[in-house]
Design a protein around this motif. Structure first.
Motif, mmCIF file in Angstrom:
data_model
loop_
_atom_site.group_PDB
_atom_site.id
_atom_site.type_symbol
_atom_site.label_atom_id
_atom_site.label_comp_id
_atom_site.label_asym_id
_atom_site.label_seq_id
_atom_site.Cartn_x
_atom_site.Cartn_y
_atom_site.Cartn_z
ATOM 1 N N SER A 7 3.956 -5.263 -5.376
ATOM 2 C CA SER A 7 2.790 -5.450 -4.520
ATOM 3 C C SER A 7 3.169 -6.419 -3.409
ATOM 4 O O SER A 7 3.508 -7.577 -3.675
ATOM 5 C CB SER A 7 1.605 -5.995 -5.323
ATOM 6 N N TYR A 12 -1.179 -3.991 3.214
ATOM 7 C CA TYR A 12 -0.751 -4.018 1.819
ATOM 8 C C TYR A 12 0.120 -2.809 1.494
ATOM 9 O O TYR A 12 0.022 -1.749 2.105
ATOM 10 C CB TYR A 12 -1.974 -4.020 0.895
ATOM 11 N N ASN A 37 1.399 -1.251 -2.372
ATOM 12 C CA ASN A 37 1.431 -1.370 -3.827
ATOM 13 C C ASN A 37 2.130 -0.154 -4.409
ATOM 14 O O ASN A 37 1.897 0.980 -3.964
ATOM 15 C CB ASN A 37 0.008 -1.464 -4.394
ATOM 16 N N SER A 60 -0.606 2.357 0.556
ATOM 17 C CA SER A 60 -0.395 1.388 1.625
ATOM 18 C C SER A 60 -1.453 1.586 2.697
ATOM 19 O O SER A 60 -2.049 2.657 2.820
ATOM 20 C CB SER A 60 1.002 1.534 2.231
ATOM 21 N N GLU A 104 10.438 1.947 -3.445
ATOM 22 C CA GLU A 104 9.978 0.641 -2.984
ATOM 23 C C GLU A 104 10.765 0.142 -1.779
ATOM 24 O O GLU A 104 10.370 -0.821 -1.135
ATOM 25 C CB GLU A 104 10.130 -0.403 -4.094
ATOM 26 N N ASN A 161 2.411 5.161 -4.871
ATOM 27 C CA ASN A 161 2.199 3.967 -4.073
ATOM 28 C C ASN A 161 1.070 4.180 -3.094
ATOM 29 O O ASN A 161 0.737 5.317 -2.729
ATOM 30 C CB ASN A 161 3.492 3.554 -3.346
#
Length: 1024
Positions: free
Chosen positions: A341, A314, A316, A306, A192, A304
């Motif tokens: 998110s 975005y 996520n 994007s 992340e 993930n």
């Protein structure tokens, strides 16, 4: 005339044909330095709006004038390139990576800055470097990779997250995640993370009352414009112990115990090793092997997605991590789920909204007893009794010390369980308005809310141990433990944060660049806790309500809250990116104090890029960048005793009173006299340094000198009051100290044929010194020398100086020994010889000297290496620390058993080389430790240079080897990137041979603790 008209008609007719002939297709392919095609490269005809982008194979095609067109190629992370076509077709274009561009923008307090324009001391690391380490604890992934960030792994227990880290040895820093002060940084999923920045000097002053130890800024990933990109990262790993002793077996125990009896004056051995069998009379049990596994598994997976367009981007992510513990009973398991998110939406041309929500849920299922209790039981258990009575696993065997039965303590089946669950949510929403009538001015409103829920439940079971009665062929109960009990803890914490800010950015004639920030921030923190406990007869019903009605029970609770409010201002100015100025302030308030709850925290930093001066830029071409910088700032820390200004009372107090015939009744106690002027301590930080890059990155140097002075540290003033006064005085802001040192970072990057590489080393030296410590006045010169801590280095140990070990009784008779401990059997060959510094013939407190340091390293260092060659990548990190000491507090037979390291000791042998502790004619053989005793105050009972080991070490912290498959292979199956990798963590360590029993990263005190683990992982990263 007729012929003229004909010529004009022919010219006009041929003109379109000539134009068509000049504008035609231009094709080509764009690759990186490794020959791999680049997707999405912008290709534009210079001076026009004609352009395109490369496809998944790196190909492009557009229409332009072949003879006159110049194509401009640009791509994020690569240098821009211009190529005149000159009539050519099927161009092959190779773009060079622009490492400076990749590292250009660095996250700083409440904003970003170009790295070249930073005048403070700031270090950063990107997500690729973080992800090279597969570990449950994000803090471990940073170890050795960020200059000045010192990290110590205290334990590898699943779910414990037991690390300590500091910036330049200055204490635990403030952690900011996406602009908000937040906890549980170590539980974030590395997938992340976009970047981590560390503010090491006055650049942290914008965080005011909580920034005295520096600031760590964590930025999570955001979406980018482009088609949806799905990434899957999965790994599997195994762990084993880096270094840890085992417990002795029956033969070793008997040898040590008989030796201890002989050293006490006994003449007959207690145990006969020849009687050891699989059962009666003596068993042979290695309790370490009985309880501890050799390897344990771990899993990690993250997915993930994007992407976005001009209006909405975005990112996520969802992740899962699982890890098992060391116990053979399979009673320790940990799981964690991460979710994030991040969405950025451009509502109008002037209005942009951001929504960020992240969090985790984790679940730790463990035995009811802590690892320290289990390993303490492993070392304490006498290994001559059967684990199970008569070998029957239905009946736990009686042990020498049933309260320290390691099998019971490590097993949920026998001892019970402890289940801990955490749910943390971090939610942020913000709205930015680019004010249309003032170019460069924007306003932003932000609100964040972080709730956390914690539950902890423990069931301790009642257990019985048995002895087999061979005559009756029955199992007799020997020990019954106390009643089973159920305990529960619950806590809720909420942290709302609000920010209102104005940002202004402008450039005047492309020379004068100005940024300004004004921000108002509020933060509240509120928590409550409730716990209860109750005994029960039915551990099958593990609920408090099922407990005994008339038996002992307890209910406890607590609540706390505090708040902060601050006004921040900052101005950044540079002239031609050559002369740099940053000035900031923070007006901060804390609810923890009364009369002095507000403070002003200013900072100033200056920089001068000499490489932009003409006398260097035009004459010294090998200097890429040369910048000198300096900073000074004032910060605070309110993370200390709160509400010292309140008139608080204790109930029940420590004193009791007789009231009538009711017996002793507890009264109310007043713990302290209020201090209305108590406040935070302040920290003044100074830093001066330079950054230099030579020969296009072939050599880079960063050097810093730093000093931090802390004033107003809370302490109790030394005063004498009569006992009838009835209270104590509150702490006051009276102590002070200082830390100073230097930091050096050296780097090199280069390319040999198709092999690109980079090397970086960092070194930090920090010395701590007390300026003033409140203490009683010295009574004499020795008392002043021995106990006065003012204007002296801290982290110093006073110990006996050991000059060797006695080799004979004659040598013992001829040398001074410890006062009060000399008897006929007190000293033996192998015992420690202490230096008699004052030469009075006695070893006592007057002979202790300041010879050692404490367990905080003075020096921290690391070396990192990375390289790539045709799809193969390698990343290596060495990390270490030096100039610190730690002592071993364990000793043999302390509670019954012993660690096997104590077999290396002074002992007597006979002519055949066999142990002979009772043989008066036996020969003494030297060993690492003194000869065994049940009590040993003259050796293990004293702090000395012998048991305080030099803990300096160098460790291969991390190694990762990966391979990215060629895109021409993976594109055929719809995969844009496929990488397989293997990595290891804590692979090997170089340290003193005296630390052969433990890991040098956590060497001090008792060995009864969860050990440091070595990891091996195998994984795959797939991008669609």
């Amino acid at each position: 005339m007729k012929h003229l008209k004909m010529m004009i008609l022919l010219f006009l007719a041929g003109l379109p044909l000539s134009l068509v002939a000049q504008v035609s297709n231009i094709n080509g392919v764009v690759k990186d330095g490794a020959g791999e095609p680049l997707i999405g490269v912008s290709v534009i005809v210079k001076g026009s709006k004609v352009g395109t982008a490369t496809d998944v194979d790196g190909h492009f095609s557009l229409k332009a004038d072949k003879d006159k067109a110049t194509l401009v190629f640009s791509f994020v992370g690569f240098e821009k390139k211009e190529i005149p076509v000159k009539g050519k077709n099927n161009l092959i274009v190779v773009l060079k990576e622009d490492t400076k561009l990749l590292d250009e923008v660095v996250v700083v307090g409440y904003g970003t800055q170009k790295k070249q324009e930073i005048s403070g001391s700031v270090a950063s690391i990107n997500r690729d470097e973080i992800k090279a380490v597969t570990t449950s604890n994000l803090t471990n992934a940073l170890q050795g990779k960020v200059p000045g960030l010192n990290i110590k792994q205290n334990s590898s227990e699943p779910g414990s997250y037991d690390n300590s880290f500091n910036i330049r040895g200055l204490g635990s820093p403030l952690v900011i995640i996406d602009g908000i002060p937040r906890d549980d940084f170590d539980r974030l999923d590395p997938n992340e993370i976009e970047s981590v920045s560390v503010l090491k000097d006055a650049s942290a002053a914008v965080y005011g009352v909580r920034a005295a130890n520096g600031v760590v800024l964590v930025t999570t990933r955001r979406g980018t414009k482009g088609k949806p990109e799905i990434t899957l990262n999965a790994s599997y790993g195994i762990q084993n112990i880096t270094k840890f002793p085992k417990s002795v077996d029956a033969y070793g125990y008997m040898e040590l115990y008989n030796e201890a009896m002989a050293n006490r004056g006994e003449t007959v051995p207690t145990y006969d090793p020849s009687l050891v069998t699989s059962g009666s009379p003596y068993a042979n049990v290695n309790w370490f092997d009985q309880v501890v596994r050799s390897t344990v598994p771990q899993w990690q997976i993250n997915m993930n997605i994007s992407g976005g367009n001009d209006r909405v981007q975005y990112f996520n992510s969802i992740g899962y991590y699982s890890e098992e513990g060391l116990w053979k009973a399979n009673s320790l398991n940990y799981e964690r789920y991460n979710l994030r998110s991040n969405i950025t939406a451009k509502i109008t041309d002037q209005l942009t909204a951001e929504f960020q929500i992240g969090g985790y849920y984790d679940d730790k299922d463990a035995p009811a007893y802590y690892p320290s209790e289990i390993f303490d039981a492993v070392s304490a258990q006498v290994p001559i009794y059967e684990v199970y009575a008569n070998g029957n696993p239905d009946y736990l065997g009686y042990q020498y010390n049933d309260e320290k039965n390691a099998l019971i303590k490590s097993s949920q089946e026998y001892g019970g369980y402890r289940r801990t669950k955490n749910l943390q949510v971090q939610a942020t929403a913000s709205l930015r308005w680019d004010i249309p009538w003032v170019k460069g001015l924007s306003a932003k409103a932000l609100i964040a809310y972080d709730p956390k829920y914690h539950t902890d439940k423990m069931l301790k079971k009642q257990y019985k141990t048995y002895r087999y009665n061979a005559d009756a062929k029955s199992y007799d109960v020997v020990t019954t433990s106390s009643l089973a009990s159920v305990t529960e803890w619950r806590s809720n914490t909420a942290t709302p944060t609000t920010q209102l800010s104005l940002n202004y950015e402008t450039s005047i004639k492309n020379k004068h660049n100005l940024k300004a920030l004004l921000l108002f921030e509020t933060r509240k923190w509120e928590t409550s806790e409730l716990s209860g406990s109750r005994n029960t007869l039915m551990d099958a019903v593990d609920q408090i309500y099922a407990g005994l009605v008339d038996d002992a029970r307890s209910v406890n609770g607590s609540a706390d809250r505090n708040s902060n409010m601050g006004l921040v201002g900052r101005v950044d100015y540079d002239f031609l990116s050559k002369y740099l100025v940053q000035a900031s302030f923070r007006l901060d308030g804390s609810s923890k104090f009364r009369n002095k709850k507000w403070g002003f925290f200013p900072s100033l930093s200056l920089g001068w890029r000499l490489s932009e001066e003409s006398f260097i830029k035009d004459n010294v071409d090998f200097i890429d960048n040369l910048k000198i910088r300096g900073s000074i700032g004032k910060m605070g820390d309110d993370n200390t005793d709160a509400y010292l200004w309140m008139m608080a009372f204790d109930y029940p107090g420590s004193d009791k009173y007789v009231l009538g015939d009711q017996g002793l009744i507890p009264g109310v106690g007043m713990p302290q006299i209020p201090n209305y002027d108590a406040t935070w301590y302040t920290s003044t930080t100074k830093n001066i340094g330079f950054d230099m890059s030579l020969w296009r990155g072939a050599l880079s140097v960063e050097f810093d000198l730093f000093r931090r002075d802390r004033d107003g540290l809370l302490a109790n003033r030394i005063v004498s009051v009569p006992g009838t006064f009835g209270a104590t005085f509150a702490k006051e802001n009276i102590n002070s100290d200082m830390q100073s040192g230097f930091e050096l970072v050296l780097g090199h990057e280069g390319k040999v044929a198709d092999f690109t590489y980079h090397i970086s080393g960092n070194f930090t030296y920090t010395l701590a010194r007390n300026k003033y410590i409140e203490s009683t006045p010295s009574g004499n010169s020795y008392d002043n020398w021995r106990n006065n801590q003012n204007d002296r280095n801290s982290n110093i140990k006073w110990v006996y100086d050991v000059r060797g070990q006695f080799s004979s009784m004659d040598e013992i008779y001829r040398n001074p020994v410890l006062d009060g401990l000399y008897t006929q059997y007190s000293y033996l060959p192998g015992d420690l010889m202490y230096v008699d510094y004052n030469e009075d013939g006695i070893i006592d407190e007057w002979d202790k000297q300041p010879l050692l340091r404490g367990n905080t390293p003075v020096m921290n260092y690391a070396l990192t290496f990375g390289g790539q060659w045709k799809g193969i990548d390698l990343n290596v990190t060495f990390q270490g620390a030096a100039m610190f000491n730690a002592n071993l507090t364990d000793r043999p037979l302390q509670f019954g058993g012993a660690w096997d390291i104590f077999m290396d000791r002074w002992h007597k042998i006979d002519a055949e080389g066999n142990p002979a502790p009772f043989d008066s004619e036996g020969t003494w053989v030297a060993g690492r430790y003194p000869s065994t005793r049940l009590q040993d105050p003259q050796n293990y009972g004293q702090e000395s240079t012998y048991f305080y080991n030099n803990c300096s070490y160098l460790r291969l912290k991390n190694l990762e080897l990966g391979y990215t498959l060629p895109k021409q292979w993976t594109n055929k199956i719809g995969i844009s990137n496929l990488r397989i990798y293997a990595n290891g963590f804590n692979l090997f360590t170089i340290c003193s041979k005296d630390l052969n029993y433990t890991d040098p990263e956590n060497p001090g005190g008792s060995l009864a603790r969860y050990p440091i683990m070595r990891n091996f992982n195998f994984g795959v990263n797939v991008t669609f």
